[in-house]
Design a protein around this motif. Structure first.
Motif, short mmCIF file in Angstrom:
data_model
loop_
_atom_site.label_atom_id
_atom_site.label_comp_id
_atom_site.label_asym_id
_atom_site.label_seq_id
_atom_site.Cartn_x
_atom_site.Cartn_y
_atom_site.Cartn_z
N GLY A 24 0.80 -1.23 0.00
CA GLY A 24 0.00 0.00 0.00
C GLY A 24 0.83 1.28 0.00
N THR A 25 2.14 1.14 -0.03
CA THR A 25 3.02 2.29 -0.24
C THR A 25 3.20 2.50 -1.74
OG1 THR A 25 4.18 1.84 1.83
CG2 THR A 25 5.34 3.20 0.21
N SER A 52 4.17 6.60 4.73
CA SER A 52 3.99 6.44 3.27
C SER A 52 3.12 7.50 2.64
CB SER A 52 3.31 5.11 2.94
OG SER A 52 3.86 4.07 3.62
N ASP A 121 -6.20 7.91 0.81
CA ASP A 121 -5.38 6.86 1.41
C ASP A 121 -6.31 6.08 2.32
OD1 ASP A 121 -3.72 5.19 2.76
OD2 ASP A 121 -2.14 6.68 3.13
N ALA A 123 -5.93 3.04 3.45
CA ALA A 123 -5.21 1.88 4.01
C ALA A 123 -5.88 1.32 5.26
CB ALA A 123 -3.77 2.27 4.33
N HIS A 124 -6.69 2.15 5.95
CA HIS A 124 -7.36 1.71 7.18
C HIS A 124 -8.84 1.41 6.96
CE1 HIS A 124 -4.38 4.31 9.82
NE2 HIS A 124 -3.76 3.48 9.00
N SER A 145 -4.19 -0.89 1.68
CA SER A 145 -3.06 -1.75 2.06
C SER A 145 -3.55 -3.09 2.60
CB SER A 145 -2.24 -1.04 3.15
OG SER A 145 -1.38 -1.95 3.80
N LYS A 150 -3.46 -5.07 8.85
CA LYS A 150 -4.71 -4.48 8.35
C LYS A 150 -5.89 -5.44 8.51
CE LYS A 150 -2.66 -0.67 7.07
NZ LYS A 150 -1.34 -0.88 7.71
C1 LIG Z 1 -2.35 5.31 6.35
C2 LIG Z 1 -1.42 4.33 5.70
N1 LIG Z 1 -1.04 4.54 4.44
C3 LIG Z 1 -0.19 3.70 3.82
C4 LIG Z 1 0.30 2.58 4.46
C5 LIG Z 1 1.29 1.74 3.74
O1 LIG Z 1 0.88 0.46 3.47
P1 LIG Z 1 1.91 -0.74 3.30
O2 LIG Z 1 2.41 -1.11 4.65
O3 LIG Z 1 1.07 -1.81 2.66
O4 LIG Z 1 3.01 -0.30 2.39
C6 LIG Z 1 -0.09 2.31 5.79
C7 LIG Z 1 0.32 1.16 6.59
O5 LIG Z 1 1.01 0.32 6.53
C8 LIG Z 1 -0.97 3.22 6.42
O6 LIG Z 1 -1.34 3.02 7.69
#
Ligand SMILES: Cc1ncc(COP(=O)(O)O)c(C=O)c1O
Length: 344
Positions: A24-25, A52, A121, A123-124, A145, A150
């Motif tokens: 997710g980055t 990220s 974003d 991711a959550h 992500s 997660k």
């Molecule tokens: C808000 C947020 N954005 C991006 C990421 C990045 O995801 P990843 O760990 O899959 O690279 C995370 C957590 O890991 C996150 O909490």
């Protein structure tokens, strides 16, 4: 498996297209790159998030602009976003912190007024909704992500959702060595790279997606019970969730300790709760711009008094604590109540 997962995940988030990646980055970087954001551009991000959200902006050569959050929703404050818009601003990245969406009504209105792109974003926020609309379906694109903490996971993984077919094709090409569908394996049309997820991860995620609605329902029921049971603890203010958030992934249960009322500080509270067997962590130790990285590379920082206050007193309890039965949830509530009192 990969295309099956992409289609199912996108549909589950009211989107036409999904483009997966290794995490997710990379999905944030992919969305920004495909949007043509780069050197000379500014992107508005909240000052509280995982790194990220900001580094994706820096890595495509643009400048993150850090703005304050609201004190109790933990989400980006739309008023502060509006103040931060400049002639160089190209996009806003709201983070749906802990699961509840940021104020998408106001953020979309600000973006429209200033001609900005919105890249969520999320991711959550797998499965979260704002006014009946799923996270991931608001802006040009949204990044999710599947990292192992997660609510849906394959150890690692990520996806970008979008309703824009041409944008999806551009992302897919960048993420897959500049290839184009239908063309031969060794023809490369754009400057791409390899961001691909594996079929094995996709298969795990297909199964995870099937369980998501049931798990959200369980967490929602348990969160309501837990919050009711602990509402009597003087000195903890739980995350304020907007009434328009009609569905919440419950990735994190967030709160802030009011030391004067509780009698102990955030770190003492977290330690006591953890010692009684319930996972509970202090929030980030600093705002994004206080990281050594952003002392060294370009960024713009707006005043962030709320963000700087939350790093002193906020904590979170992870989503898996909310997956038990009613008896278990009552035990967790007992721990929170008794630890808060005992340490006093
Ligand atoms: C808000 C947020 N954005 C991006 C990421 C990045 O995801 P990843 O760990 O899959 O690279 C995370 C957590 O890991 C996150 O909490």
């Amino acid at each position: 498996m990969v295309s099956r997962f992409e289609t199912q995940f996108a549909q589950a988030h009211q989107c036409r297209f999904g483009v997966s990646a290794a995490n997710g980055t990379l999905t944030l970087e992919l969305a920004l790159a495909a949007a043509g954001i780069g050197a000379g551009d500014e992107v508005i991000v909240p000052s509280i998030s995982f790194i990220s959200t900001a580094t994706a902006v820096s890595r495509v050569g643009a400048t993150p602009v850090f703005v304050d959050i609201e004190p109790y929703s933990f989400n980006i404050d739309p008023r502060r976003v509006e103040e931060a818009v400049s002639a160089r601003t190209r996009a806003i990245i709201p983070v749906h912190f802990g699961g509840p969406l940021a104020d998408m009504d106001r953020l979309m209105a600000i973006a429209a007024a200033h001609g900005l792109m919105v890249i969520e974003d999320a991711a959550h926020a797998h499965g979260s909704e704002w006014s009946g609309r799923r996270a991931g379906s608001f802006g040009l694109a949204a990044s999710f992500s599947f990292q192992n903490g997660k609510v849906m996971t394959a150890g690692e993984g990520g996806i970008v959702t979008t309703n824009d077919e041409e944008f999806a094709a551009r992302m897919r090409s960048i993420a897959n060595q500049g290839r184009r569908p239908g063309a031969s394996h060794f023809h490369h049309f754009t400057l791409g790279t390899n961001f691909r997820i594996t079929a094995l991860q996709a298969a795990v995620l297909v199964a995870q997606l099937e369980r998501l609605p049931q798990q959200i329902a369980t967490r929602t029921r348990n969160a309501a019970l837990l919050l009711r049971e602990v509402s009597g603890i003087e000195g903890i203010r739980w995350q304020q969730i907007d009434a328009r958030v009609n569905r919440n992934s419950w990735y994190l249960m967030l709160g802030r300790v009011e030391k004067e009322k509780l009698g102990i500080d955030r770190d003492e509270f977290c330690r006591a709760v953890r010692e009684a067997g319930v996972p509970c962590s202090p929030y980030y130790p600093h705002t994004l711009y206080q990281n050594p990285l952003y002392q060294a590379i370009p960024c713009r920082v707006m005043p962030c008094p709320n963000a700087e206050a939350t790093i002193q007193d906020a904590f979170w309890i992870p989503h898996n604590v909310l997956l038990g039965d009613e008896a278990f949830t009552r035990e967790v509530a007992d721990v929170l109540r008794h630890r808060a009192m005992l340490v006093k």
